[in-house]
Design a protein around this motif. Structure first.
Motif, mmCIF file in Angstrom:
data_model
loop_
_atom_site.group_PDB
_atom_site.id
_atom_site.type_symbol
_atom_site.label_atom_id
_atom_site.label_comp_id
_atom_site.label_asym_id
_atom_site.label_seq_id
_atom_site.Cartn_x
_atom_site.Cartn_y
_atom_site.Cartn_z
ATOM 1 N N SER A 156 3.527 32.091 -34.001
ATOM 2 C CA SER A 156 3.297 33.189 -33.051
ATOM 3 C C SER A 156 2.972 32.671 -31.657
ATOM 4 O O SER A 156 3.214 33.366 -30.662
ATOM 5 C CB SER A 156 2.155 34.083 -33.543
ATOM 6 N N SER A 157 2.421 31.451 -31.586
ATOM 7 C CA SER A 157 2.035 30.905 -30.280
ATOM 8 C C SER A 157 3.244 30.698 -29.366
ATOM 9 O O SER A 157 3.106 30.704 -28.143
ATOM 10 C CB SER A 157 1.286 29.582 -30.461
ATOM 11 N N TYR A 158 4.421 30.515 -29.966
ATOM 12 C CA TYR A 158 5.629 30.354 -29.150
ATOM 13 C C TYR A 158 5.952 31.634 -28.375
ATOM 14 O O TYR A 158 6.597 31.585 -27.327
ATOM 15 C CB TYR A 158 6.829 29.998 -30.034
ATOM 16 N N PHE A 159 5.514 32.753 -28.925
ATOM 17 C CA PHE A 159 5.893 34.045 -28.341
ATOM 18 C C PHE A 159 4.693 34.790 -27.757
ATOM 19 O O PHE A 159 4.798 35.981 -27.458
ATOM 20 C CB PHE A 159 6.568 34.908 -29.409
ATOM 21 N N ALA A 160 3.568 34.085 -27.612
ATOM 22 C CA ALA A 160 2.354 34.743 -27.110
ATOM 23 C C ALA A 160 2.567 35.307 -25.710
ATOM 24 O O ALA A 160 2.207 36.454 -25.417
ATOM 25 C CB ALA A 160 1.187 33.763 -27.120
ATOM 26 N N SER A 161 3.159 34.506 -24.842
ATOM 27 C CA SER A 161 3.399 34.960 -23.469
ATOM 28 C C SER A 161 4.368 36.137 -23.446
ATOM 29 O O SER A 161 4.158 37.116 -22.716
ATOM 30 C CB SER A 161 3.958 33.802 -22.628
ATOM 31 N N ALA A 162 5.418 36.036 -24.264
ATOM 32 C CA ALA A 162 6.406 37.119 -24.315
ATOM 33 C C ALA A 162 5.775 38.404 -24.837
ATOM 34 O O ALA A 162 6.021 39.494 -24.304
ATOM 35 C CB ALA A 162 7.577 36.714 -25.209
ATOM 36 N N GLN A 163 4.946 38.285 -25.871
ATOM 37 C CA GLN A 163 4.310 39.471 -26.442
ATOM 38 C C GLN A 163 3.365 40.131 -25.446
ATOM 39 O O GLN A 163 3.284 41.364 -25.377
ATOM 40 C CB GLN A 163 3.563 39.084 -27.719
ATOM 41 N N THR A 164 2.663 39.303 -24.668
ATOM 42 C CA THR A 164 1.763 39.850 -23.646
ATOM 43 C C THR A 164 2.545 40.635 -22.599
ATOM 44 O O THR A 164 2.165 41.745 -22.212
ATOM 45 C CB THR A 164 0.978 38.716 -22.967
ATOM 46 N N LEU A 165 3.655 40.057 -22.150
ATOM 47 C CA LEU A 165 4.470 40.721 -21.134
ATOM 48 C C LEU A 165 5.110 41.998 -21.678
ATOM 49 O O LEU A 165 5.147 43.026 -20.989
ATOM 50 C CB LEU A 165 5.556 39.764 -20.638
ATOM 51 N N LEU A 166 5.602 41.940 -22.909
ATOM 52 C CA LEU A 166 6.245 43.121 -23.489
ATOM 53 C C LEU A 166 5.225 44.236 -23.736
ATOM 54 O O LEU A 166 5.544 45.419 -23.581
ATOM 55 C CB LEU A 166 6.950 42.741 -24.797
ATOM 56 N N GLU A 168 2.561 44.667 -21.904
ATOM 57 C CA GLU A 168 2.302 45.206 -20.560
ATOM 58 C C GLU A 168 3.434 46.137 -20.131
ATOM 59 O O GLU A 168 3.196 47.191 -19.526
ATOM 60 C CB GLU A 168 2.161 44.058 -19.562
ATOM 61 N N SER A 169 4.669 45.742 -20.458
ATOM 62 C CA SER A 169 5.822 46.583 -20.126
ATOM 63 C C SER A 169 5.732 47.935 -20.827
ATOM 64 O O SER A 169 6.002 48.981 -20.220
ATOM 65 C CB SER A 169 7.117 45.870 -20.536
ATOM 66 N N ASP A 170 5.332 47.921 -22.099
ATOM 67 C CA ASP A 170 5.195 49.180 -22.849
ATOM 68 C C ASP A 170 4.116 50.069 -22.233
ATOM 69 O O ASP A 170 4.276 51.297 -22.160
ATOM 70 C CB ASP A 170 4.854 48.883 -24.313
ATOM 71 N N ALA A 171 3.014 49.427 -21.799
ATOM 72 C CA ALA A 171 1.923 50.204 -21.197
ATOM 73 C C ALA A 171 2.368 50.846 -19.884
ATOM 74 O O ALA A 171 2.063 52.017 -19.615
ATOM 75 C CB ALA A 171 0.712 49.300 -20.963
ATOM 76 N N VAL A 172 3.097 50.085 -19.075
ATOM 77 C CA VAL A 172 3.585 50.619 -17.795
ATOM 78 C C VAL A 172 4.610 51.727 -18.046
ATOM 79 O O VAL A 172 4.629 52.751 -17.350
ATOM 80 C CB VAL A 172 4.204 49.490 -16.943
ATOM 81 N N LEU A 173 5.457 51.523 -19.056
ATOM 82 C CA LEU A 173 6.444 52.549 -19.397
ATOM 83 C C LEU A 173 5.756 53.834 -19.857
ATOM 84 O O LEU A 173 6.172 54.943 -19.485
ATOM 85 C CB LEU A 173 7.374 52.033 -20.497
ATOM 86 N N ALA A 174 4.698 53.668 -20.662
ATOM 87 C CA ALA A 174 3.952 54.845 -21.134
ATOM 88 C C ALA A 174 3.347 55.605 -19.960
ATOM 89 O O ALA A 174 3.338 56.844 -19.942
ATOM 90 C CB ALA A 174 2.858 54.409 -22.107
ATOM 91 N N GLN A 175 2.853 54.858 -18.959
ATOM 92 C CA GLN A 175 2.313 55.510 -17.766
ATOM 93 C C GLN A 175 3.417 56.238 -17.009
ATOM 94 O O GLN A 175 3.212 57.333 -16.473
ATOM 95 C CB GLN A 175 1.646 54.473 -16.859
#
Length: 247
Positions: A156-166, A168-175
Motif C-alpha cells: 500500500s505504501s507504493y500508492f499512499a501518495s496517489a490515494q491521498t490525492l485521489l 482529496e479529489s473526491d472531497a473537492v468533487l463532493a464540494q
C-alpha cells in the motif's frame, strides 16, 4: 362621497404595498441570482480542481505501479541469488558462494529503497569489508526469505501518495456537487421570486379589491416561502460581502 374616498384610499394603500413588495422582491431576486452565480462559479472551479488533482493522483498511481514492478523484479533477482548462495553452501563451493554473496550485497546496497530495506531487514550500515559474511548473517533472518510483497502495508505504501490525492479529489468533487445543488436551489428561489413579480405586476389590472387582496396574499405567501427556503441554503464557501470591496 365618503365611500368613494375610502375606496380611493384603499386602492392607494394597495398600490403602495404592491410597489414596496415589487421593490423588495426585485432586490431579493437580484441577490438570489448573484449568490446562485457564485455557487455556479465555485462548482466550475471545484470540478476543474478535482479533475486536476485526480490526474495527478492517477499519475502518482502509475508511478507507484512502475516502482512496485521494479522492486518485484529486484526481489526476484535477490531470491535467485539467495538460491545460488544456498546451493553453493550445500555443495561446499566457496568460490560460487563468495561470488553470489558479493552480487547480492551490492545489488541490495545499490538498488533497495529505504521502505523495502526495512521490510526485509537489510541494514544500510552494513560494511563492505566482508560481504559474504554479512549476507549470510542477513539470510538467517526470517525477513530475508519472506517476500516483502506479502506485507499488505508495504504494498500500500507504493500508492499512499496517489490515494491521498485521489481522496482529496473526491472531497473537492463532493464540494462541487454541493455547490451545484445549492446553485440549483438558488435558481429555484429566483423562479419563485419571478412568479411573485409577475403576480404583483398584474395585481393592479384587477378592478375588484378582493381579487387584488388574493393576488397580493398569494404573492406575499410565495415571497415568504422563497425567502425562508433561501435562508436554509448555505452560502458559497469563503463568501464575504466585505471581501468584494477590498482592493
Amino acid at each position: 362621497m365618503t365611500e368613494i374616498k375610502k375606496k380611493k384610499s384603499t386602492a392607494h394603500i394597495l398600490e403602495i404595498v404592491v410597489v414596496i413588495m415589487l421593490g423588495i422582491t426585485a432586490l431579493f431576486t437580484a441577490w438570489a441570482s448573484w449568490v446562485g452565480s457564485l455557487h455556479g462559479g465555485n462548482q466550475s472551479t471545484n470540478y476543474t480542481k478535482s479533475n486536476n488533482i485526480a490526474a495527478e493522483g492517477n499519475s502518482e498511481y502509475n508511478a507507484g505501479v512502475q516502482n512496485m514492478m521494479q522492486d518485484m523484479m529486484l526481489w526476484s533477482e535477490v531470491s535467485d541469488l539467495q538460491i545460488d548462495i544456498s546451493f553453493a553452501q550445500d555443495n561446499g563451493n566457496d568460490e560460487a558462494l563468495e561470488q553470489a554473496a558479493n552480487k547480492l550485497f551490492f545489488k541490495l546496497n545499490d538498488n533497495l529503497t529505504s521502505e523495502m530495506a526495512t521490510v526485509i531487514g537489510w541494514n544500510w550500515e552494513y560494511a563492505s569489508d566482508n560481504p559474504t559474511e554479512i549476507v549470510l548473517d542477513w539470510m538467517q533472518n526470517e525477513q530475508a526469505t519472506v517476500s516483502p510483497f506479502s506485507d499488505e502495508a508495504f504494498v500500500s505504501s507504493y500508492f499512499a501518495s496517489a490515494q491521498t490525492l485521489l481522496a482529496e479529489s473526491d472531497a473537492v468533487l463532493a464540494q462541487g456537487v454541493k455547490d451545484n445543488t445549492n446553485g440549483d436551489a438558488y435558481g429555484l428561489v429566483t423562479v419563485i421570486y419571478g412568479v411573485v413579480l409577475f403576480l404583483l405586476g398584474i395585481a393592479g389590472s384587477f378592478k375588484s379589491d378582493k381579487n387584488k387582496y388574493v393576488i397580493i396574499a398569494v404573492s406575499l405567501l410565495s415571497f415568504l416561502i422563497a425567502t425562508i427556503y433561501m435562508l436554509t441554503i448555505p452560502m458559497p464557501t469563503g463568501f464575504s460581502v466585505i471581501g468584494f470591496f477590498k482592493p
